[in-house]
Design an enzyme around this catalytic site. Structure first.
Site, PDB file in Angstrom:
ATOM      1  N   ARG A  38     -26.874 -17.573  36.543  1.00  0.00           N
ATOM      2  CA  ARG A  38     -25.799 -16.814  37.184  1.00  0.00           C
ATOM      3  C   ARG A  38     -25.526 -15.498  36.455  1.00  0.00           C
ATOM      4  O   ARG A  38     -25.013 -14.532  37.038  1.00  0.00           O
ATOM      5  CB  ARG A  38     -24.518 -17.643  37.243  1.00  0.00           C
ATOM      6  CG  ARG A  38     -23.398 -16.950  38.019  1.00  0.00           C
ATOM      7  CD  ARG A  38     -22.249 -17.886  38.307  1.00  0.00           C
ATOM      8  NE  ARG A  38     -21.247 -17.243  39.137  1.00  0.00           N
ATOM      9  CZ  ARG A  38     -20.383 -17.900  39.917  1.00  0.00           C
ATOM     10  NH1 ARG A  38     -20.417 -19.201  39.959  1.00  0.00           N
ATOM     11  NH2 ARG A  38     -19.497 -17.260  40.646  1.00  0.00           N
TER      12      ARG A  38
ATOM     13  N   ASN B 107     -24.585 -10.389  36.363  1.00  0.00           N
ATOM     14  CA  ASN B 107     -23.888  -9.456  35.467  1.00  0.00           C
ATOM     15  C   ASN B 107     -24.643  -8.154  35.260  1.00  0.00           C
ATOM     16  O   ASN B 107     -24.162  -7.269  34.553  1.00  0.00           O
ATOM     17  CB  ASN B 107     -23.646 -10.116  34.099  1.00  0.00           C
ATOM     18  CG  ASN B 107     -22.659 -11.262  34.206  1.00  0.00           C
ATOM     19  OD1 ASN B 107     -21.875 -11.319  35.148  1.00  0.00           O
ATOM     20  ND2 ASN B 107     -22.718 -12.180  33.256  1.00  0.00           N
TER      21      ASN B 107
ATOM     22  N   LYS C 179     -15.494 -18.658  42.120  1.00  0.00           N
ATOM     23  CA  LYS C 179     -14.635 -18.189  41.033  1.00  0.00           C
ATOM     24  C   LYS C 179     -13.298 -17.748  41.597  1.00  0.00           C
ATOM     25  O   LYS C 179     -13.248 -16.955  42.527  1.00  0.00           O
ATOM     26  CB  LYS C 179     -15.273 -16.991  40.324  1.00  0.00           C
ATOM     27  CG  LYS C 179     -16.363 -17.338  39.344  1.00  0.00           C
ATOM     28  CD  LYS C 179     -16.748 -16.075  38.582  1.00  0.00           C
ATOM     29  CE  LYS C 179     -17.890 -16.306  37.623  1.00  0.00           C
ATOM     30  NZ  LYS C 179     -18.310 -15.056  36.968  1.00  0.00           N
TER      31      LYS C 179
ATOM     32  N   HIS D  82     -14.593  -0.351  41.472  1.00  0.00           N
ATOM     33  CA  HIS D  82     -15.482  -1.283  40.778  1.00  0.00           C
ATOM     34  C   HIS D  82     -16.945  -0.894  40.991  1.00  0.00           C
ATOM     35  O   HIS D  82     -17.722  -0.763  40.041  1.00  0.00           O
ATOM     36  CB  HIS D  82     -15.223  -2.708  41.283  1.00  0.00           C
ATOM     37  CG  HIS D  82     -16.097  -3.743  40.653  1.00  0.00           C
ATOM     38  ND1 HIS D  82     -16.038  -4.046  39.307  1.00  0.00           N
ATOM     39  CD2 HIS D  82     -17.080  -4.530  41.173  1.00  0.00           C
ATOM     40  CE1 HIS D  82     -16.926  -4.988  39.017  1.00  0.00           C
ATOM     41  NE2 HIS D  82     -17.577  -5.300  40.140  1.00  0.00           N
TER      42      HIS D  82
ATOM     43  N   ARG E 147      -1.813 -29.609  42.376  1.00  0.00           N
ATOM     44  CA  ARG E 147      -3.146 -29.954  41.843  1.00  0.00           C
ATOM     45  C   ARG E 147      -4.273 -29.705  42.846  1.00  0.00           C
ATOM     46  O   ARG E 147      -5.321 -30.347  42.788  1.00  0.00           O
ATOM     47  CB  ARG E 147      -3.192 -31.395  41.341  1.00  0.00           C
ATOM     48  CG  ARG E 147      -2.201 -31.660  40.216  1.00  0.00           C
ATOM     49  CD  ARG E 147      -2.568 -32.843  39.358  1.00  0.00           C
ATOM     50  NE  ARG E 147      -1.523 -33.067  38.356  1.00  0.00           N
ATOM     51  CZ  ARG E 147      -0.448 -33.839  38.553  1.00  0.00           C
ATOM     52  NH1 ARG E 147      -0.298 -34.483  39.696  1.00  0.00           N
ATOM     53  NH2 ARG E 147       0.453 -33.976  37.616  1.00  0.00           N
TER      54      ARG E 147
ATOM     55  N   GLU F  96     -21.922 -20.616  35.262  1.00  0.00           N
ATOM     56  CA  GLU F  96     -22.382 -19.460  34.516  1.00  0.00           C
ATOM     57  C   GLU F  96     -22.894 -19.813  33.119  1.00  0.00           C
ATOM     58  O   GLU F  96     -22.510 -19.204  32.127  1.00  0.00           O
ATOM     59  CB  GLU F  96     -21.239 -18.430  34.415  1.00  0.00           C
ATOM     60  CG  GLU F  96     -21.751 -17.033  34.145  1.00  0.00           C
ATOM     61  CD  GLU F  96     -20.702 -15.955  34.449  1.00  0.00           C
ATOM     62  OE1 GLU F  96     -19.676 -16.255  35.067  1.00  0.00           O
ATOM     63  OE2 GLU F  96     -20.956 -14.811  34.070  1.00  0.00           O
TER      64      GLU F  96
HETATM   65  N1  NAD Z   1     -14.384 -14.082  42.580  1.00  0.00           N
HETATM   66  C1  NAD Z   1     -15.446 -13.317  42.458  1.00  0.00           C
HETATM   67  O1  NAD Z   1     -16.558 -13.816  42.323  1.00  0.00           O
HETATM   68  C2  NAD Z   1     -15.282 -11.824  42.494  1.00  0.00           C
HETATM   69  C3  NAD Z   1     -16.408 -11.007  42.613  1.00  0.00           C
HETATM   70  C4  NAD Z   1     -16.214  -9.641  42.697  1.00  0.00           C
HETATM   71  C5  NAD Z   1     -14.948  -9.095  42.648  1.00  0.00           C
HETATM   72  N2  NAD Z   1     -13.873  -9.907  42.524  1.00  0.00           N
HETATM   73  C6  NAD Z   1     -12.517  -9.367  42.493  1.00  0.00           C
HETATM   74  O2  NAD Z   1     -12.260  -8.702  43.725  1.00  0.00           O
HETATM   75  C7  NAD Z   1     -11.314  -7.667  43.510  1.00  0.00           C
HETATM   76  C8  NAD Z   1     -11.812  -6.425  44.173  1.00  0.00           C
HETATM   77  O3  NAD Z   1     -12.100  -6.699  45.542  1.00  0.00           O
HETATM   78  P1  NAD Z   1     -11.791  -5.632  46.687  1.00  0.00           P
HETATM   79  O4  NAD Z   1     -12.467  -4.364  46.361  1.00  0.00           O
HETATM   80  O5  NAD Z   1     -12.065  -6.279  47.985  1.00  0.00           O
HETATM   81  O6  NAD Z   1     -10.234  -5.354  46.431  1.00  0.00           O
HETATM   82  P2  NAD Z   1      -8.950  -5.432  47.363  1.00  0.00           P
HETATM   83  O7  NAD Z   1      -8.687  -6.796  47.853  1.00  0.00           O
HETATM   84  O8  NAD Z   1      -7.875  -4.805  46.557  1.00  0.00           O
HETATM   85  O9  NAD Z   1      -9.296  -4.486  48.610  1.00  0.00           O
HETATM   86  C9  NAD Z   1      -9.436  -3.113  48.432  1.00  0.00           C
HETATM   87  C10 NAD Z   1      -8.470  -2.334  49.330  1.00  0.00           C
HETATM   88  O10 NAD Z   1      -8.884  -2.424  50.696  1.00  0.00           O
HETATM   89  C11 NAD Z   1      -7.806  -2.815  51.511  1.00  0.00           C
HETATM   90  N3  NAD Z   1      -8.388  -3.536  52.649  1.00  0.00           N
HETATM   91  C12 NAD Z   1      -8.895  -4.782  52.658  1.00  0.00           C
HETATM   92  N4  NAD Z   1      -9.467  -5.044  53.845  1.00  0.00           N
HETATM   93  C13 NAD Z   1      -9.294  -3.946  54.611  1.00  0.00           C
HETATM   94  C14 NAD Z   1      -9.693  -3.616  55.931  1.00  0.00           C
HETATM   95  N5  NAD Z   1     -10.435  -4.455  56.691  1.00  0.00           N
HETATM   96  N6  NAD Z   1      -9.343  -2.386  56.400  1.00  0.00           N
HETATM   97  C15 NAD Z   1      -8.662  -1.514  55.617  1.00  0.00           C
HETATM   98  N7  NAD Z   1      -8.287  -1.780  54.359  1.00  0.00           N
HETATM   99  C16 NAD Z   1      -8.609  -2.979  53.864  1.00  0.00           C
HETATM  100  C17 NAD Z   1      -6.942  -3.624  50.600  1.00  0.00           C
HETATM  101  O11 NAD Z   1      -5.630  -3.692  51.084  1.00  0.00           O
HETATM  102  C18 NAD Z   1      -7.049  -2.842  49.301  1.00  0.00           C
HETATM  103  O12 NAD Z   1      -6.173  -1.779  49.334  1.00  0.00           O
HETATM  104  C19 NAD Z   1     -11.150  -7.510  42.022  1.00  0.00           C
HETATM  105  O13 NAD Z   1      -9.925  -8.081  41.628  1.00  0.00           O
HETATM  106  C20 NAD Z   1     -12.306  -8.319  41.457  1.00  0.00           C
HETATM  107  O14 NAD Z   1     -12.000  -8.888  40.187  1.00  0.00           O
HETATM  108  C21 NAD Z   1     -14.032 -11.258  42.452  1.00  0.00           C
HETATM  109 ZN    ZN Z   2     -19.077  -6.743  40.402  1.00  0.00          ZN
END
Ligand code: NAD
Ligand code: ZN
Ligand code: NAD
Ligand code: ZN
Lengths: 352, 352
Positions: free
Chosen positions: A228, A232, A136, A255, A114, A224
């Site tokens: 917030r 978007n 989030k 993305h 929890r 949201e």
């Molecule tokens: N919670 C939120 O508010 C929120 C907001 C935006 C995105 N997201 C989520 O985040 C995710 C995308 O984030 P992301 O682009 O960081 O993805 P990710 O965590 O997959 O990282 C992208 C790639 O970079 C690599 N990597 C990470 N740090 C590194 C470093 N310092 N050096 C070399 N490689 C490195 C990872 O291994 C991966 O292959 C999605 O799932 C999305 O839904 C969440």
């Molecule tokens: Zn985004």
């Protein structure tokens, strides 16, 4: 670079890894666990490990890199590891990685027994300026993104710009889209500053400003219900393009690449519907088009894209809503857009 | 029987199913879903269905009866059904069943799209007086009970005593143990009233009083940092006996049967450690021993039982803590008990 105070938790920018160690020591945790993926285990874990060497109450949990790891099955894997390592309610989870690690780790921690404490050490630009702030958490089921999750704040966030040095340029560009978005929706001066900067690796000062903007908006509206939704901007159309690309392309859009397309289309809508001046539409279009690679969208894809938008959890009862700019630096939320308008905006992008 | 106001939500006792229908109608939900198990689908769903017939925006989700359904795999099943049925953020989940349904449904709803509304319609005595109030949700992994969960309040609880008529007597006895506990930890007069009542099906007035007591305690301490631990009386030892029985017995103890044993042992500890008078220990022992069947515990099981207690998420660093009575109607939390003391108390039960 001063520490930003979020909703009951600090976001550190200076000596962040030392601050992390201090945080762990002062928290009197029974144990702590570092969640990494293959890449952060290689590039970021060594620094963290060298600083916590003197502590003996921790374990590493490593998962595969990539969005596939945000699936419920991997989440169960993390829960099982926590059980096997003897995690109790006074344990801490340290999420060392990009948005996949912080979303998955945040969810796993917020539901384990929890809820146990967790902190983020974001290592991608996207996670530094976006995913690690705002509370989030989320995981996917059957590739439906973030279908399961909670609103839970981390206990702290530790931002270390040094980690960006090993990040592939395409990942930098992905995070940059959110920074540009922050300027467009909230701060014209910041937008102009970004345009004038060398963005190969954004400066700490720029990252700091983005976190300030995201933080301010999410504190005002954690669940949201209103403002917030400004965040978007670009995401109604961008998210649909991203989803479609993930399904159909051999080398899918990142993305940020998809959001850049979304911001162009939605700026066009803003020009038509909320009075964004023509020259600002042009400025946005040119800037994004120069930074991001062109992408081919076919008119025969429009139906699929509209279907995805209708299923988006941000939309209800088949209505499609967009956040639209009124000027660079200002926006309006909840603008209902018709299918014809959305198609027009996609055509605008296609015909550039 | 007046409505009890909990932490931002009402607990209805009068015309509860009509109140449920009113709640659904006034909530303007896009859709609602009724979660049942095989037994509540047979015994309780017909009444609810007859009252919502005029609404056409709902679906039924039915799972197998029994604790096995509280597993993460069934939870994923519920999430998938919600996706398939097109649940959005404005949907409502109605948990119609015992503690398994409310714990699982509460968790599934609290995490679906980062949280949709849910209400409980508890249909077992245990869930009416215990599981449906207090905001704990939970599911099991590998039979580790409630290892995953959240603290999330339902939007309302609708208690209909009529549902108890089809409940097997052993299930009534199981819920009764929690009612007796409520008297012992908080309200001596209520304890005496229970002792003097016909308990084949407890009266609405008794159920109401139990909900009042549980509600008051959980409002004061939602996250179990202090006084809420009073509710653990009988549960340190009882939970271990229950777990052991689940693993080893062909016809395992019910929760309440195990807790009754736990309350006898822990009353013995209270007599030794926190001054529970000898005659009150005797009164508790006799009452519980008359209501509940004798159970055989062997001295060779003690090690296993102690191991289970140490792993209990209520305990940390190998310390075993009990809530102990000082008098009937009063208790002290966080009493550290040695292994020798715990074994002594089990011997007390064995030698009765
Ligand atoms: N919670 C939120 O508010 C929120 C907001 C935006 C995105 N997201 C989520 O985040 C995710 C995308 O984030 P992301 O682009 O960081 O993805 P990710 O965590 O997959 O990282 C992208 C790639 O970079 C690599 N990597 C990470 N740090 C590194 C470093 N310092 N050096 C070399 N490689 C490195 C990872 O291994 C991966 O292959 C999605 O799932 C999305 O839904 C969440
Ligand atoms: Zn985004
Ligand atoms: N969240 C909390 O605070 C809390 C508190 C106590 C217990 N619990 C949980 O509750 C669960 C036990 O609750 P339970 O004993 O209600 O279990 P349950 O839901 O399994 O119900 C017991 C049995 O009675 C059947 N049943 C339910 N209503 C019936 C009716 N009206 N007529 C005939 N049969 C009916 C069920 O199908 C089941 O077979 C455990 O998983 C426990 O962890 C949670
Ligand atoms: Zn209990």
């Amino acid at each position: 670079m001063n520490t930003i105070q979020s909703d009951n938790y600090p976001v550190f920018f200076e000596n962040s890894i030392d601050e992390l160690v201090k945080f762990i020591e002062q928290g009197h945790y029974s144990r702590f666990f570092i969640l990494t993926d293959e890449n952060t285990a290689e590039h970021c874990l060594p620094l963290v490990k060298s600083k916590v060497e003197h502590l003996d109450n921790f374990d590493i949990i490593e998962i595969n890199a990539g969005e596939e790891s945000k699936d419920i099955d991997f989440c169960i894997g993390v829960w099982r590891m926590l059980i096997d390592f003897g995690a109790d309610r006074k344990s801490l989870l340290v999420n060392l990685g990009g948005g996949v690690i912080s979303d998955l780790g945040g969810f796993a921690a917020s539901t384990f027994k929890r809820g146990i404490d967790f902190v983020h050490v974001p290592t991608t630009l996207l996670s530094q300026v976006d995913a690690s702030v705002g509370g989030k958490t989320g995981i996917d089921i059957n590739s439906i993104k973030n279908i399961i999750g909670t609103f839970t704040q981390p206990k702290a966030v530790f931002i270390n710009l040094g980690f960006l040095e090993t990040l592939p340029p395409r990942q930098i560009l992905s995070g940059l889209a959110e920074m540009l978005k922050h300027g467009l929706i909230q701060d014209a001066a910041y937008w102009h500053q970004l345009k004038a900067s060398d963005l190969t690796i954004p400066s700490a000062q720029l990252v700091h400003r983005s976190v300030e903007i995201k933080n301010k908006i999410t504190i005002e509206d954690p669940h949201e219900k209103g403002i917030r939704k400004a965040l978007n901007f670009g995401h109604t159309i961008g998210h649909a393009v991203e989803t479609d690309s993930l399904i159909n392309d051999k080398d899918p859009l990142s993305h940020g690449e998809a959001i850049a397309i979304g911001m162009i289309c939605e700026s066009y809508l803003a020009h038509k519907k909320t009075g964004l001046p023509a020259e600002e539409l042009q400025e946005i279009t040119e800037t994004l088009n120069k930074l991001y690679p062109r992408y081919t969208i076919k008119q025969s894809d429009f139906d699929t894209l509209l279907e995805i938008m209708k299923k988006d959890k941000k939309n209800q009862n088949g209505n499609i809503n967009c956040t639209l700019l009124t000027n660079i630096g200002q926006c309006n939320i909840d603008n209902n857009c018709t299918e014809a308008e959305l198609c027009d905006s996609l055509l605008y992008y296609i015909n550039l």
